[in-house]
Write a protein that holds these residues in place. Structure first.
Motif, short mmCIF file in Angstrom:
data_model
loop_
_atom_site.label_atom_id
_atom_site.label_comp_id
_atom_site.label_asym_id
_atom_site.label_seq_id
_atom_site.Cartn_x
_atom_site.Cartn_y
_atom_site.Cartn_z
N ALA A 90 5.81 -5.37 5.65
CA ALA A 90 5.55 -3.79 6.28
C ALA A 90 4.23 -3.58 5.37
O ALA A 90 4.17 -3.04 4.68
CB ALA A 90 6.57 -2.87 6.05
N GLY A 91 3.03 -3.93 5.75
CA GLY A 91 1.84 -3.72 5.22
C GLY A 91 1.58 -4.70 3.98
O GLY A 91 1.21 -4.18 2.81
N LEU B 188 -0.56 3.69 14.34
CA LEU B 188 0.67 3.87 13.02
C LEU B 188 1.84 4.24 13.57
O LEU B 188 2.81 4.25 13.37
CB LEU B 188 0.23 4.51 11.74
N GLY C 293 0.80 -1.28 -0.06
CA GLY C 293 0.10 -0.11 -0.07
C GLY C 293 0.88 1.38 0.17
O GLY C 293 1.71 1.63 -0.81
N ARG C 294 0.37 2.16 0.92
CA ARG C 294 1.07 3.61 0.89
C ARG C 294 2.52 3.51 1.36
O ARG C 294 3.42 4.35 0.93
CB ARG C 294 0.28 4.43 1.89
N GLY C 295 2.81 2.63 2.14
CA GLY C 295 4.49 2.59 2.60
C GLY C 295 4.90 3.40 3.43
O GLY C 295 6.24 3.59 3.64
N SER C 296 4.04 3.78 4.36
CA SER C 296 4.75 4.56 5.55
C SER C 296 5.75 3.75 6.43
O SER C 296 6.28 4.46 6.85
CB SER C 296 3.48 5.35 6.25
N ASN C 297 5.35 2.76 6.73
CA ASN C 297 6.33 1.90 7.36
C ASN C 297 7.52 1.62 6.67
O ASN C 297 8.58 1.69 7.36
CB ASN C 297 5.80 0.50 7.88
N GLU D 248 3.82 2.14 15.23
CA GLU D 248 4.43 1.22 14.45
C GLU D 248 5.76 1.77 13.84
O GLU D 248 6.91 1.06 13.48
CB GLU D 248 3.54 0.89 13.24
N ILE E 5 4.97 -6.46 10.63
CA ILE E 5 4.46 -5.66 11.74
C ILE E 5 2.69 -5.76 11.52
O ILE E 5 2.14 -5.79 10.54
CB ILE E 5 4.77 -4.40 11.58
N HIS E 6 2.01 -6.07 12.79
CA HIS E 6 0.78 -6.19 12.81
C HIS E 6 0.25 -5.06 13.78
O HIS E 6 0.64 -4.80 14.91
CB HIS E 6 0.30 -7.58 13.52
N PRO E 7 -0.99 -4.24 13.58
CA PRO E 7 -1.32 -3.11 14.16
C PRO E 7 -2.21 -3.71 15.22
O PRO E 7 -3.34 -2.89 15.34
CB PRO E 7 -1.98 -2.26 12.92
C1 GRF Z 1 0.08 -0.92 8.69
O1 GRF Z 1 -0.92 -0.35 9.69
C2 GRF Z 1 0.50 -2.19 8.89
O2 GRF Z 1 0.77 -2.75 10.32
C3 GRF Z 1 -0.52 -2.99 8.34
O3 GRF Z 1 -0.96 -2.12 7.13
C4 GRF Z 1 -0.60 -0.88 7.33
C5 GRF Z 1 0.45 -0.35 6.42
O4 GRF Z 1 0.65 0.81 6.20
N1 GRF Z 1 -0.50 -4.26 8.41
P1 GRF Z 1 1.69 1.37 5.43
O5 GRF Z 1 1.80 0.82 4.03
O6 GRF Z 1 2.96 0.91 6.17
O7 GRF Z 1 1.49 2.89 5.27
#
Ligand code: GRF
Length: 207
Positions: free
Chosen positions: A84-85, A173, A10-14, A176, A105-107
């Motif tokens: 990471a997501g 987040l 997805g967006r990749g903030s992690n 995280e 990583i699990h939220p």
């Molecule tokens: C994060 O909350 C991660 O824990 C979950 O999906 C989200 C991904 O966010 N599994 P991002 O792509 O890292 O912004």
């Protein structure tokens, strides 16, 4: 140097916070892998000049199969795979070849609010509906079952005064973005090991 591959959907903030907070003398992201060719995380990685790979996406002509991406990661001598997501289950061949070298990583605070279907906002909605007083983030090893590998580290937040699942998501987040780089830097420092069937992080555990 710890060689890392990060899997994203997805967006990749992690991914971004990980790259910003890694100790560059000890760890480096050598590959970013996604099941979606058009996700923000892939554009971000491309912008940094990191090798990117798309897997199992039938709409993308250069998409790799599970066997092919596993070979790529072996050839690159990847030491740690970080989910990471990443929203797909990993192929068995990869889980076998990278035993104890894959983390996610699990939220939420596993072992609660995990398992099939528990991703993204579904997790935060379930936490909100349960009226739990705390939530948080968990980094754990990945095995063949969703969210069931051993827990490496967790951070907790108080959500007693929260008004929506979205608010929980935002606050989780933030932690995280601290927890994942912390754990990966611990791997780079070789501080994480398994002893007596438990995951230890030295020197926190007096080892
Ligand atoms: C994060 O909350 C991660 O824990 C979950 O999906 C989200 C991904 O966010 N599994 P991002 O792509 O890292 O912004």
């Amino acid at each position: 140097m710890l060689k890392i591959a990060v899997f994203v959907s997805g967006r990749g903030s992690n991914l971004q916070s990980l790259i910003e907070k890694l100790d560059p003398k000890k760890a480096k992201v050598l590959a970013v892998v996604s099941n979606k060719s058009d996700c923000l995380a892939i554009s971000y990685a491309e912008g940094l000049g990191i090798d990117t790979f798309i897997v199992n996406d039938k709409h993308f002509s250069d998409s790799l199969s599970s066997d092919e991406i596993t070979e790529v990661l072996i050839t690159k001598e990847i030491d740690l795979i970080v989910l990471a997501g990443y929203l797909k289950i990993l192929p068995e061949i990869m889980v076998d070849k990278f035993e104890n070298k894959i983390i996610n990583i699990h939220p939420a605070l596993l072992p609660a609010f995990g398992g099939k279907g528990m991703y993204g906002m579904n997790v935060h909605k379930a936490v909100f509906d349960s009226n739990a007083a705390i939530s948080g983030a968990t980094v754990h090893f990945v095995n063949k079952n969703y969210d069931e590998g051993k827990i490496i580290a967790q951070r907790v937040i108080d959500i007693t005064n929260i008004n929506s699942p979205e608010e929980i998501a935002l606050r989780v987040l933030k932690i995280e973005h601290e927890l994942l780089p912390y754990v990966v830097n611990c791997f780079a420092d070789k501080k994480i090991f398994i002893k007596d069937n438990r995951v230890k992080i030295s020197p926190l555990n007096g080892e």
